[in-house]
Design a protein around this motif. Sequence first.
Motif, PDB file in Angstrom:
ATOM      1  N   GLU A  61      34.203  40.059  30.615  1.00 44.03           N
ATOM      2  CA  GLU A  61      34.969  41.218  31.075  1.00 44.03           C
ATOM      3  C   GLU A  61      35.587  40.967  32.444  1.00 44.03           C
ATOM      4  N   LEU A  62      34.832  40.346  33.340  1.00 44.51           N
ATOM      5  CA  LEU A  62      35.384  40.051  34.674  1.00 44.51           C
ATOM      6  C   LEU A  62      36.471  38.985  34.608  1.00 44.51           C
ATOM      7  N   ALA A  63      36.304  37.990  33.746  1.00 47.46           N
ATOM      8  CA  ALA A  63      37.343  36.964  33.591  1.00 47.46           C
ATOM      9  C   ALA A  63      38.626  37.592  33.038  1.00 47.46           C
ATOM     10  N   ALA A  64      38.489  38.519  32.079  1.00 47.37           N
ATOM     11  CA  ALA A  64      39.670  39.204  31.538  1.00 47.37           C
ATOM     12  C   ALA A  64      40.333  40.069  32.608  1.00 47.37           C
ATOM     13  N   GLU A  65      39.527  40.695  33.441  1.00 45.66           N
ATOM     14  CA  GLU A  65      40.093  41.511  34.536  1.00 45.66           C
ATOM     15  C   GLU A  65      40.847  40.643  35.542  1.00 45.66           C
ATOM     16  N   MET A  66      40.308  39.465  35.848  1.00 48.00           N
ATOM     17  CA  MET A  66      41.009  38.557  36.762  1.00 48.00           C
ATOM     18  C   MET A  66      42.336  38.108  36.157  1.00 48.00           C
ATOM     19  N   ARG A  67      42.347  37.785  34.873  1.00 48.89           N
ATOM     20  CA  ARG A  67      43.598  37.386  34.216  1.00 48.89           C
ATOM     21  C   ARG A  67      44.607  38.539  34.207  1.00 48.89           C
ATOM     22  N   ARG A  68      44.118  39.761  33.993  1.00 49.71           N
ATOM     23  CA  ARG A  68      45.011  40.929  33.980  1.00 49.71           C
ATOM     24  C   ARG A  68      45.622  41.159  35.357  1.00 49.71           C
ATOM     25  N   LEU A  69      44.819  40.992  36.394  1.00 50.02           N
ATOM     26  CA  LEU A  69      45.333  41.175  37.758  1.00 50.02           C
ATOM     27  C   LEU A  69      46.341  40.091  38.123  1.00 50.02           C
ATOM     28  N   GLU A  70      46.103  38.858  37.678  1.00 50.13           N
ATOM     29  CA  GLU A  70      47.051  37.782  37.951  1.00 50.13           C
ATOM     30  C   GLU A  70      48.385  38.011  37.247  1.00 50.13           C
ATOM     31  N   ALA A  71      48.341  38.605  36.056  1.00 49.76           N
ATOM     32  CA  ALA A  71      49.555  38.759  35.253  1.00 49.76           C
ATOM     33  C   ALA A  71      50.382  39.985  35.638  1.00 49.76           C
ATOM     34  N   ASP A  72      49.786  40.993  36.225  1.00 50.86           N
ATOM     35  CA  ASP A  72      50.497  42.248  36.516  1.00 50.86           C
ATOM     36  C   ASP A  72      50.923  42.285  37.981  1.00 50.86           C
ATOM     37  N   PRO A  73      52.222  42.149  38.262  1.00 44.90           N
ATOM     38  CA  PRO A  73      52.670  42.145  39.661  1.00 44.90           C
ATOM     39  C   PRO A  73      52.758  43.554  40.255  1.00 44.90           C
ATOM     40  N   ASP A  74      52.650  44.601  39.461  1.00 40.66           N
ATOM     41  CA  ASP A  74      52.819  45.963  39.952  1.00 40.66           C
ATOM     42  C   ASP A  74      51.516  46.647  40.347  1.00 40.66           C
ATOM     43  N   PHE A  76      48.733  48.012  42.595  1.00 40.97           N
ATOM     44  CA  PHE A  76      48.635  48.379  44.000  1.00 40.97           C
ATOM     45  C   PHE A  76      47.425  47.672  44.617  1.00 40.97           C
ATOM     46  N   ALA A  77      47.586  47.049  45.769  1.00 40.12           N
ATOM     47  CA  ALA A  77      46.534  46.305  46.479  1.00 40.12           C
ATOM     48  C   ALA A  77      45.948  45.213  45.579  1.00 40.12           C
ATOM     49  N   ARG A  78      46.846  44.444  45.000  1.00 41.99           N
ATOM     50  CA  ARG A  78      46.449  43.423  44.026  1.00 41.99           C
ATOM     51  C   ARG A  78      45.513  42.378  44.620  1.00 41.99           C
ATOM     52  N   ALA A  79      45.780  41.922  45.829  1.00 42.41           N
ATOM     53  CA  ALA A  79      44.931  40.900  46.445  1.00 42.41           C
ATOM     54  C   ALA A  79      43.518  41.435  46.689  1.00 42.41           C
ATOM     55  N   HIS A  80      43.434  42.677  47.126  1.00 45.23           N
ATOM     56  CA  HIS A  80      42.120  43.275  47.364  1.00 45.23           C
ATOM     57  C   HIS A  80      41.332  43.382  46.060  1.00 45.23           C
ATOM     58  N   HIS A  81      41.971  43.855  45.009  1.00 44.42           N
ATOM     59  CA  HIS A  81      41.313  43.982  43.710  1.00 44.42           C
ATOM     60  C   HIS A  81      40.897  42.612  43.173  1.00 44.42           C
ATOM     61  N   TYR A  82      41.788  41.645  43.328  1.00 49.47           N
ATOM     62  CA  TYR A  82      41.494  40.310  42.814  1.00 49.47           C
ATOM     63  C   TYR A  82      40.291  39.704  43.546  1.00 49.47           C
ATOM     64  N   LEU A  83      40.244  39.848  44.871  1.00 52.79           N
ATOM     65  CA  LEU A  83      39.120  39.295  45.632  1.00 52.79           C
ATOM     66  C   LEU A  83      37.809  40.011  45.285  1.00 52.79           C
ATOM     67  N   ALA A  84      37.884  41.312  45.023  1.00 55.45           N
ATOM     68  CA  ALA A  84      36.676  42.043  44.642  1.00 55.45           C
ATOM     69  C   ALA A  84      36.164  41.568  43.285  1.00 55.45           C
ATOM     70  N   VAL A  85      37.061  41.401  42.335  1.00 54.44           N
ATOM     71  CA  VAL A  85      36.654  40.940  41.006  1.00 54.44           C
ATOM     72  C   VAL A  85      36.150  39.503  41.079  1.00 54.44           C
ATOM     73  N   GLN A  86      36.800  38.682  41.894  1.00 53.47           N
ATOM     74  CA  GLN A  86      36.372  37.295  42.024  1.00 53.47           C
ATOM     75  C   GLN A  86      34.989  37.201  42.665  1.00 53.47           C
ATOM     76  N   GLY A  87      34.700  38.065  43.642  1.00 51.76           N
ATOM     77  CA  GLY A  87      33.363  38.081  44.241  1.00 51.76           C
ATOM     78  C   GLY A  87      32.296  38.481  43.232  1.00 51.76           C
ATOM     79  N   ALA A  88      32.605  39.479  42.404  1.00 52.48           N
ATOM     80  CA  ALA A  88      31.659  39.890  41.364  1.00 52.48           C
ATOM     81  C   ALA A  88      31.473  38.778  40.339  1.00 52.48           C
ATOM     82  N   TYR A  89      32.554  38.091  40.003  1.00 48.93           N
ATOM     83  CA  TYR A  89      32.494  36.984  39.043  1.00 48.93           C
ATOM     84  C   TYR A  89      31.627  35.845  39.599  1.00 48.93           C
ATOM     85  N   ASP A  90      31.808  35.520  40.881  1.00 45.44           N
ATOM     86  CA  ASP A  90      31.003  34.470  41.504  1.00 45.44           C
ATOM     87  C   ASP A  90      29.520  34.838  41.532  1.00 45.44           C
ATOM     88  N   ALA A  91      29.218  36.115  41.810  1.00 45.12           N
ATOM     89  CA  ALA A  91      27.822  36.546  41.832  1.00 45.12           C
ATOM     90  C   ALA A  91      27.203  36.448  40.440  1.00 45.12           C
TER      91      ALA A  91
END
Length: 134
Positions: A61-74, A76-91
């Motif tokens: 689910e987190l990997a799919a969320e990271m792919r969705r964030l990478e693909a959607d340029p619209d 809001f606060a994409r970098a913040h969301h991506y870093l949050a999901v990536q931190g959860a994925y790493d944990a």
Amino acid sequence: MSWLLMIWCATACTVAAAWWVLRRAGRPPSHRTNSRPRLLRRRPAPPDPLATLALQVRLSELAAEMRRLEADPDVFARAHHYLAVQGAYDALLREACRLTGLSVEDAPLRAGFRTGDDERFREELELSARGWSW
């Protein structure tokens, strides 16, 4: 009088034999005296398959969320969301590595800290080599 002595000796021998048998039977096998002492070693319990499956589902689910964030340029606060999901994925990757017995770098999780890409890649490869898929 001799018959009393004979009954007393028979009773004493019976009690002693019963005490010895009960004493030996009540001991666990590790306390029995043998010529060589045995060391008891417990194997670690295998991981719970349902916990493993739940962890794999969360990772996917987190990997799919990271792919969705990478693909959607619209977003809001994409970098913040991506870093949050990536931190959860790493944990979750570290938790999966601990579950399988792999060594991981236990760096403290804090804001702005990320696992390096090469370490994340190593953990993903090690898990996939052990049959994990997400």
